[in-house]
Design a protein around this motif. Structure first.
Motif, PDB file in Angstrom:
ATOM      1  N   THR A 111      57.556   6.446  68.047  1.00  0.00           N
ATOM      2  CA  THR A 111      57.952   6.560  69.443  1.00  0.00           C
ATOM      3  C   THR A 111      59.419   6.161  69.559  1.00  0.00           C
ATOM      4  O   THR A 111      59.786   5.010  69.327  1.00  0.00           O
ATOM      5  CB  THR A 111      57.086   5.655  70.336  1.00  0.00           C
ATOM      6  OG1 THR A 111      55.722   6.031  70.181  1.00  0.00           O
ATOM      7  CG2 THR A 111      57.482   5.803  71.802  1.00  0.00           C
ATOM      8  N   ILE A 180      57.809  10.647  77.155  1.00  0.00           N
ATOM      9  CA  ILE A 180      57.801  10.014  75.842  1.00  0.00           C
ATOM     10  C   ILE A 180      58.516  10.909  74.832  1.00  0.00           C
ATOM     11  O   ILE A 180      58.252  12.113  74.762  1.00  0.00           O
ATOM     12  CB  ILE A 180      56.352   9.771  75.373  1.00  0.00           C
ATOM     13  CG1 ILE A 180      55.596   8.908  76.400  1.00  0.00           C
ATOM     14  CG2 ILE A 180      56.313   9.122  74.004  1.00  0.00           C
ATOM     15  CD1 ILE A 180      54.092   8.895  76.189  1.00  0.00           C
ATOM     16  N   LEU A 182      58.863  11.506  70.936  1.00  0.00           N
ATOM     17  CA  LEU A 182      58.040  11.212  69.760  1.00  0.00           C
ATOM     18  C   LEU A 182      58.589  11.981  68.571  1.00  0.00           C
ATOM     19  O   LEU A 182      58.893  13.170  68.673  1.00  0.00           O
ATOM     20  CB  LEU A 182      56.598  11.644  70.045  1.00  0.00           C
ATOM     21  CG  LEU A 182      55.478  11.102  69.158  1.00  0.00           C
ATOM     22  CD1 LEU A 182      55.337   9.599  69.364  1.00  0.00           C
ATOM     23  CD2 LEU A 182      54.162  11.807  69.522  1.00  0.00           C
TER      24      LEU A 182
END
Length: 235
Positions: A111, A180, A182
């Motif tokens: 992440t 997010i 990633l």
């Protein structure tokens, strides 16, 4: 399909046609296909004669048709196919019971960042056609429907199915969100993960589920990695 390689053309429907038929017609020239097929992944709806009028390139016409129902276009990686994709295959408040397209093992994911975004908490929206349309009141189930989004009008909202899909795309893009970033390898099981794919992964015991919105690929021999941007919601 776009300027400057595609000319601006004026299009209309003299007879009743479905939205999918309108898009197929936009991908013709002098009545003949220009070689592009459609992979239609939303609910089709009827557009009465005389409702559709548009001047622009083929891709502009197709984008206008898709966006009327809160959808977007995605080109196939290799073939001349336009995919018509719902921006939200299901409402974010239903994602807890959703079977994702891809489950990512925690061991391969890094992440790189989580950005929190606060959108208005709308739970009702009115959408309407114009000359020959319908008016739809779309309310999030289980809410009072007391926080109303700005009204949306579109000439192609001519059926309840179009109104419902457009309204759902508006109400889904609400509330507190996590965007997010990633990073992971391009695995044989996943390949390059397409935008629009629903993804679930676990990070230090916390489960994240969302929709891939963008992907980029970097290669530094012998490693090839992909970076995903995932839209997740805090429910």
């Amino acid at each position: 399909l776009a300027s400057p390689l595609a000319n601006a053309v004026t299009r209309s429907n003299a007879v009743d046609m479905t939205a999918q038929q309108l898009m197929a017609d936009a991908l013709t020239e002098n009545g003949q296909s220009i070689g592009w097929a459609i992979d239609w992944n939303i609910t089709d709806w009827l557009v009465p004669a005389g409702t559709w009028s548009h001047t622009g390139s083929a891709i502009e016409a197709c984008t206008t048709i898709a966006s009327a129902a809160g959808a977007y276009l995605q080109a196939h990686r290799k073939d001349q196919i336009l995919r018509v994709m719902p921006r939200y295959p299901s409402a974010p408040w239903e994602w807890g019971a959703l079977a994702p397209d891809i489950e990512l093992p925690e061991a391969v994911c890094v992440t790189e960042g989580i950005e929190y975004v606060n959108q208005p908490a709308y739970n009702r929206v009115f959408v309407s056609g114009t000359t020959a349309g319908v008016t739809g009141q779309i309310t999030r189930t289980g809410t009072a429907g007391n926080i109303i989004a700005p009204m949306v009008t579109d000439p192609l909202i001519t059926h309840a199915d179009a109104a419902r899909q457009r309204g759902m795309s508006i109400l889904a893009n609400t509330g507190r969100q996590k965007h997010i970033t990633l990073s992971l390898p391009i695995l044989p099981e996943t390949g390059i993960i397409q935008p629009g794919t629903t993804v679930r992964y676990v990070e230090q015991g916390t489960e994240h589920i969302g929709i891939a919105r963008a992907v980029s690929v970097t290669a530094s021999f012998p490693n090839v990695k992909q970076q995903l941007r995932i839209e997740s919601h805090v429910i």
